[in-house]
Write a protein that holds these residues in place. Structure first.
Motif, short mmCIF file in Angstrom:
data_model
loop_
_atom_site.label_atom_id
_atom_site.label_comp_id
_atom_site.label_asym_id
_atom_site.label_seq_id
_atom_site.Cartn_x
_atom_site.Cartn_y
_atom_site.Cartn_z
N PHE A 152 -74.04 -6.76 21.67
CA PHE A 152 -74.78 -7.78 21.10
C PHE A 152 -76.32 -7.64 21.90
O PHE A 152 -77.14 -7.83 21.05
CB PHE A 152 -74.11 -9.12 21.35
CG PHE A 152 -74.82 -10.08 20.57
CD1 PHE A 152 -74.76 -10.23 19.24
CD2 PHE A 152 -75.69 -11.13 21.33
CE1 PHE A 152 -75.53 -11.19 18.38
CE2 PHE A 152 -76.31 -12.07 20.47
CZ PHE A 152 -76.40 -12.24 18.99
N LYS A 212 -69.89 -17.75 14.67
CA LYS A 212 -70.56 -17.30 15.97
C LYS A 212 -70.08 -15.86 16.45
O LYS A 212 -70.67 -14.93 16.84
CB LYS A 212 -70.65 -17.98 17.19
CG LYS A 212 -71.91 -19.37 16.97
CD LYS A 212 -71.82 -20.44 17.88
CE LYS A 212 -72.28 -21.61 17.76
NZ LYS A 212 -72.21 -22.67 18.69
N LYS A 262 -72.39 -7.18 15.36
CA LYS A 262 -73.33 -6.20 15.87
C LYS A 262 -72.66 -5.06 16.70
O LYS A 262 -73.05 -4.12 16.50
CB LYS A 262 -73.98 -7.14 16.94
CG LYS A 262 -74.83 -8.20 16.50
CD LYS A 262 -76.25 -7.89 16.24
CE LYS A 262 -76.84 -8.86 15.91
NZ LYS A 262 -78.18 -8.63 15.07
N PHE A 263 -71.44 -5.37 17.10
CA PHE A 263 -70.59 -4.21 17.75
C PHE A 263 -70.24 -3.40 16.62
O PHE A 263 -70.40 -2.09 16.87
CB PHE A 263 -69.42 -4.98 18.15
CG PHE A 263 -68.33 -4.04 18.77
CD1 PHE A 263 -68.13 -3.23 20.06
CD2 PHE A 263 -67.34 -3.61 17.51
CE1 PHE A 263 -67.59 -2.23 20.05
CE2 PHE A 263 -66.32 -2.79 18.15
CZ PHE A 263 -66.15 -2.18 19.19
N LEU A 322 -68.38 -6.57 23.62
CA LEU A 322 -68.92 -7.19 22.63
C LEU A 322 -70.36 -7.89 23.05
O LEU A 322 -71.40 -7.69 22.45
CB LEU A 322 -68.23 -8.44 21.95
CG LEU A 322 -66.90 -8.11 21.01
CD1 LEU A 322 -66.45 -9.40 20.54
CD2 LEU A 322 -67.61 -7.56 19.78
N LYS A 323 -70.35 -8.55 24.13
CA LYS A 323 -71.58 -9.08 24.67
C LYS A 323 -72.83 -8.02 25.03
O LYS A 323 -73.70 -7.92 24.70
CB LYS A 323 -71.58 -9.96 26.03
CG LYS A 323 -70.81 -11.33 25.72
CD LYS A 323 -70.87 -12.31 26.83
CE LYS A 323 -72.03 -12.57 27.16
NZ LYS A 323 -72.05 -14.15 27.58
N GLN A 375 -78.11 -4.29 20.72
CA GLN A 375 -78.22 -4.57 19.41
C GLN A 375 -79.75 -5.17 19.34
O GLN A 375 -80.47 -4.97 18.41
CB GLN A 375 -77.22 -4.80 18.43
CG GLN A 375 -77.48 -4.64 16.91
CD GLN A 375 -77.19 -3.03 16.62
OE1 GLN A 375 -77.09 -2.25 17.34
NE2 GLN A 375 -77.69 -2.90 15.41
N GLY A 376 -79.61 -6.38 19.99
CA GLY A 376 -80.61 -7.16 19.89
C GLY A 376 -81.80 -6.71 20.40
O GLY A 376 -83.08 -6.76 19.97
N SER A 385 -70.51 -13.08 14.15
CA SER A 385 -71.79 -12.22 14.28
C SER A 385 -71.78 -11.53 15.40
O SER A 385 -72.80 -10.48 15.26
CB SER A 385 -72.80 -13.49 14.44
OG SER A 385 -72.95 -14.47 13.26
N ILE A 386 -71.31 -11.94 16.52
CA ILE A 386 -71.28 -11.14 17.67
C ILE A 386 -70.49 -9.58 17.60
O ILE A 386 -70.87 -8.54 17.65
CB ILE A 386 -70.75 -11.51 18.94
CG1 ILE A 386 -71.75 -12.77 19.42
CG2 ILE A 386 -70.52 -10.61 19.97
CD1 ILE A 386 -71.09 -13.71 20.38
#
Length: 158
Positions: free
Chosen positions: A126, A27, A34-35, A122-123, A129-130, A30-31
């Motif tokens: 994420f 997990k 995205k970063f 990161l959040k 990017q989402g 994955s984050i």
């Protein structure tokens, strides 16, 4: 600007992750991906313990790699080894909350970022990017021939 991330340290600092979760590493990667994609920069994530799948170096893409320490070494030892081998160490960012590792890195001229601070970065990446991916899905949506005909009929009647 390349990043080296103390993976277990990052998971341990993240409020919504647990080191006891067997899926936590996947997990988090994955984050991080995205970063990495949003910044288009090189990222090396170093985890403690045995590699999943047996490979010590696991490329995720051309600029993101997950590394596990050599037998008998810790992730901190592996990170120190990586930093000592970097040619452009002053352009590198180390992500960790480990005081000893930060001191070592700073001694080499490496910029350090605290794990919890980086986690919130990161959040954000994420989520951003989402949203971009969701927008692209809407923009690139295919319209069926039947839908085209229905819309043409609606607008041609006026």
């Amino acid at each position: 600007m390349p990043y080296i991330i103390d993976g277990n340290n990052l998971i341990g600092c993240a409020p919504d992750f647990s080191l006891g979760d067997p899926e936590a590493r996947g997990k988090m990667v994955s984050i991080i991906r995205k970063f990495q994609e949003s910044k288009n920069t090189k990222v090396t994530v170093v985890f403690d313990g045995e590699p999943q799948g047996g490979e010590r170096r696991q490329p995720i893409n051309a600029k993101l790699i997950v590394v596990y320490p050599r037998y008998g070494l810790s992730a901190d030892d592996e990170i120190k080894h990586i930093l000592e081998g970097y040619q452009h160490v002053k352009e590198t960012v180390l992500v960790t909350a480990d005081r000893e590792l930060k001191d070592f890195a700073r001694g080499l001229g490496v910029r350090t970022v605290n794990s919890i601070e980086f986690y919130f970065t990161l959040k954000k990446a994420f989520a951003s990017q989402g949203r971009k991916e969701e927008t692209l899905k809407r923009v690139n949506a295919r319209v069926s021939q039947n839908e085209v005909e229905q819309w043409l009929k609606i607008f041609s009647d006026k």
